[in-house]
Scaffold this active site. Structure first.
Site, PDB file in Angstrom:
ATOM      1  N   ARG A 172       0.820  -1.213   0.000  1.00 48.91           N
ATOM      2  CA  ARG A 172       0.000   0.000   0.000  1.00 48.91           C
ATOM      3  C   ARG A 172       0.850   1.257   0.000  1.00 48.91           C
ATOM      4  NH1 ARG A 172      -2.278   0.802   4.429  1.00 48.91           N
ATOM      5  NH2 ARG A 172      -3.105  -1.284   4.782  1.00 48.91           N
ATOM      6  N   LYS A 195      -5.011  12.232 -18.361  1.00 46.31           N
ATOM      7  CA  LYS A 195      -5.049  12.987 -19.620  1.00 46.31           C
ATOM      8  C   LYS A 195      -3.670  12.960 -20.303  1.00 46.31           C
ATOM      9  CE  LYS A 195      -9.259  13.746 -18.283  1.00 46.31           C
ATOM     10  NZ  LYS A 195      -9.680  14.831 -17.415  1.00 46.31           N
ATOM     11  N   TYR A 219     -13.656  22.111 -12.802  1.00 48.25           N
ATOM     12  CA  TYR A 219     -14.107  20.819 -13.325  1.00 48.25           C
ATOM     13  C   TYR A 219     -15.357  20.390 -12.537  1.00 48.25           C
ATOM     14  CZ  TYR A 219     -13.502  15.844 -14.571  1.00 48.25           C
ATOM     15  OH  TYR A 219     -13.667  14.576 -15.034  1.00 48.25           O
ATOM     16  N   ASP A 234      -5.780  22.938 -10.110  1.00 50.55           N
ATOM     17  CA  ASP A 234      -5.949  21.830 -11.053  1.00 50.55           C
ATOM     18  C   ASP A 234      -5.171  22.211 -12.311  1.00 50.55           C
ATOM     19  OD1 ASP A 234      -6.821  20.063 -13.044  1.00 50.55           O
ATOM     20  OD2 ASP A 234      -8.802  19.828 -12.133  1.00 50.55           O
TER      21      ASP A 234
END
Ligand SMILES: *Cc1c(COP(=O)(O)O)cnc(C)c1O
Length: 405
Positions: free
Chosen positions: A75, A225, A129, A200
Site C-alpha cells: 500500500r 489525460k 471541473y 488543477d
C-alpha cells in the site's frame, strides 16, 4: 544494500543532479534511479503486496520512517510508483514530493481533505471541473465545509475572504470555457492571509506551466489525460512543497490511496514522450483554432492562445505553451451543435482528453455555473485535438460544417 537506501546513490544513472536541465530532458531522466529500474531503461512493473524482511529486527526497523524508496508493504507502493512520483516531483521546482491516486478526482478530493476541517470555507473558481464542484457540494458540505464560488477573472480575491476561509481551488484555464486565471496574484493575496491555494493543472501539465513557483501550495494533475497520453489508464497526482508534504502523504495513506504498478508503469511510459506530444498537440490545436475563428459558423473560439479568450494576456505572461483542448461557440442552436458533432468522422464522441486521438463534445456550462452564468442557448463545443494530421482534421471539420446548411 538494504531496502530504502536508494536515495544514497543519487539517480544512479550517471546524471549529475546539480546540473540544470531543460524540461524535455527532465521528462526523460526523471525518476530513473538505478534502485528503481535496475539496469533497464524503463522502470519494471513491481507487483507486490508483501515485501519480505530479512529478519524480525529489519521488520521492526522498517516501522520508523515513511518515504518513497523504502520497502514496507504494497500500500506504500513499490519502485514502479516511486519512480513516477519522483519524475513528477522533479518537474515542479520547489516540490518536496508527489502522491499518486487512482484518478484525477481522487487526487482533487484527497488534496482538499488534507486541508479542510469542519467549519472551514473553501473558495472555488466557478469554472472548476464539474466533479470538483460535486465533491464540494456533496461530501464537503456534509462534512461541514462551505464552498463559495467566484468569478475566475476576479481582480479582488481578498474581498472574498472571511475569517473562516481556509483554501482556494483554482483551475487555469478553466474547464469548458478556458478563462485564464491570475494565479500569482491570487496566491500572493492568499499567502498574506494564510489561505492554502490548490490548482488543477491538468490542461497545461508542468511542461507548460509550473505551479509551485507561481505561489501555488498544491498542484493537482489528472494524469489520466496528458501524462498517460494514450487514453487507457486512470491516474491522478498531487505535488506539494515541504510544509504540506507530510500532511498530504498521511491523508492519502489513511484513505488507502494506491495506484496499481501496471497503471503507474503506463503513466511513466506516457510521461517520457510528453514533451513531443504536447508540442504536437499545441501546434495542431493552434492551427485549427485559427481556422475555426475565420469560419462564419463560429461565434467565438475559446483558446487561451487567442486574444479574444478571457485571460489571454495572463496566459502569454505565465505559460510556456498551450495544449490541445479548447472550445468554440457555434452560431446556431444546440441541436445544430449535436448534428455537427455527429457529422464528424475523425473526432470521437467521449469524455476525457489528452490522448492521441481527437474528440468532440457538446458541453453545457450553464449546468455547472453559479457565479458567471452561461446562456443556456449558446451552443458550445469542446474539441480535443489529437495527433492526427491537422489537414485531415480541418477537412473533417469543414465537411461537418457543410452538412449544417
Ligand atoms: C478529467 C479531469 C479531471 C479528473 O480526472 P479523472 O482521472 O478523470 O478522475 C480533473 N480535472 C480536470 C480539469 C479534468 O479534465
Amino acid at each position: 544494500m538494504g531496502p530504502g537506501q536508494g536515495h544514497a546513490e543519487g539517480n544512479g544513472c550517471g546524471l549529475n543532479p546539480e546540473k540544470p536541465r531543460k524540461k524535455a530532458t527532465q521528462i526523460i531522466t526523471g525518476g530513473r534511479k538505478k534502485t528503481f529500474t535496475g539496469p533497464v531503461v524503463n522502470v519494471p512493473v513491481w507487483r507486490a503486496s508483501t515485501h519480505l524482511y530479512d529478519d524480525v529486527a529489519a521488520l521492526e526497523a522498517g516501522k520508523s520512517g515513511n518515504e518513497d524508496g523504502r520497502f514496507f508493504y504494497g500500500r506504500r507502493g513499490s519502485p514502479t510508483q516511486w519512480s513516477l512520483a519522483d519524475a513528477l516531483t522533479q518537474m515542479e521546482p520547489g516540490a518536496a514530493g508527489t502522491m499518486l491516486y487512482p484518478s484525477g478526482v481522487a487526487a482533487i478530493s484527497c488534496a482538499l481533505l488534507t486541508i479542510l476541517r469542519p467549519g472551514d470555507v473553501l473558495l472555488m473558481t466557478d469554472n472548476a471541473y464539474d466533479p470538483s464542484r460535486a465533491f464540494a457540494d456533496g461530501f464537503l458540505k456534509k462534512m461541514g465545509v462551505q464552498t463559495r464560488y467566484f468569478n475566475p477573472l476576479t481582480a479582488d480575491i481578498a474581498g472574498l475572504f472571511c475569517e473562516k476561509t481556509k483554501a482556494i481551488l483554482l483551475e487555469t484555464p478553466g474547464s469548458l470555457t478556458f478563462e485564464v486565471q491570475d494565479v500569482p496574484a491570487i496566491c500572493a493575496e492568499a499567502k498574506k492571509r494564510g489561505v492554502i491555494t490548490l490548482l488543477d493543472n491538468t490542461w497545461a501539465t508542468p511542461f507548460f506551466y509550473t505551479a509551485l513557483d507561481k505561489g501555488v501550495d498544491m498542484t493537482i494533475i489528472a494524469a489520466t489525460k496528458y501524462i498517460v497520453g494514450h487514453s487507457d489508464v486512470m491516474i491522478g497526482s498531487v505535488t506539494t512543497h515541504e510544509r504540506l508534504w507530510s500532511r498530504l502523504r498521511q491523508t492519502a495513506q489513511q484513505l488507502g490511496q494506491i495506484v496499481s504498478p501496471d497503471d503507474a508503469y503506463l503513466a511513466s511510459r506516457g510521461l517520457r514522450t510528453l514533451a513531443v506530444r504536447m508540442k504536437a498537440h499545441e501546434k495542431s490545436a493552434v492551427k485549427i483554432a485559427h481556422w475555426l475563428r475565420d469560419r462564419p459558423e463560429v461565434e467565438i473560439v475559446l483558446h487561451p492562445a487567442l486574444p479574444e479568450c478571457p485571460g489571454h494576456e495572463i496566459w502569454k505572461r505565465d505559460f510556456s505553451g498551450s495544449s490541445g483542448l479548447f472550445s468554440f461557440v457555434l452560431n446556431g442552436t444546440k441541436e445544430k451543435a449535436a448534428a455537427f458533432v455527429d457529422a464528424l468522422e475523425l473526432f470521437g464522441i467521449g469524455y476525457s482528453w489528452g490522448g492521441f486521438e481527437s474528440l468532440a463534445l457538446p458541453v453545457h456550462p450553464e449546468q455547472c455555473r453559479t457565479e458567471v452564468p452561461w446562456d443556456k442557448d449558446r451552443a458550445l463545443i469542446r474539441l480535443q485535438i489529437g495527433l492526427e494530421d491537422s489537414d485531415d482534421l480541418i477537412a473533417d471539420l469543414d465537411s461537418a460544417f457543410k452538412t449544417l446548411t
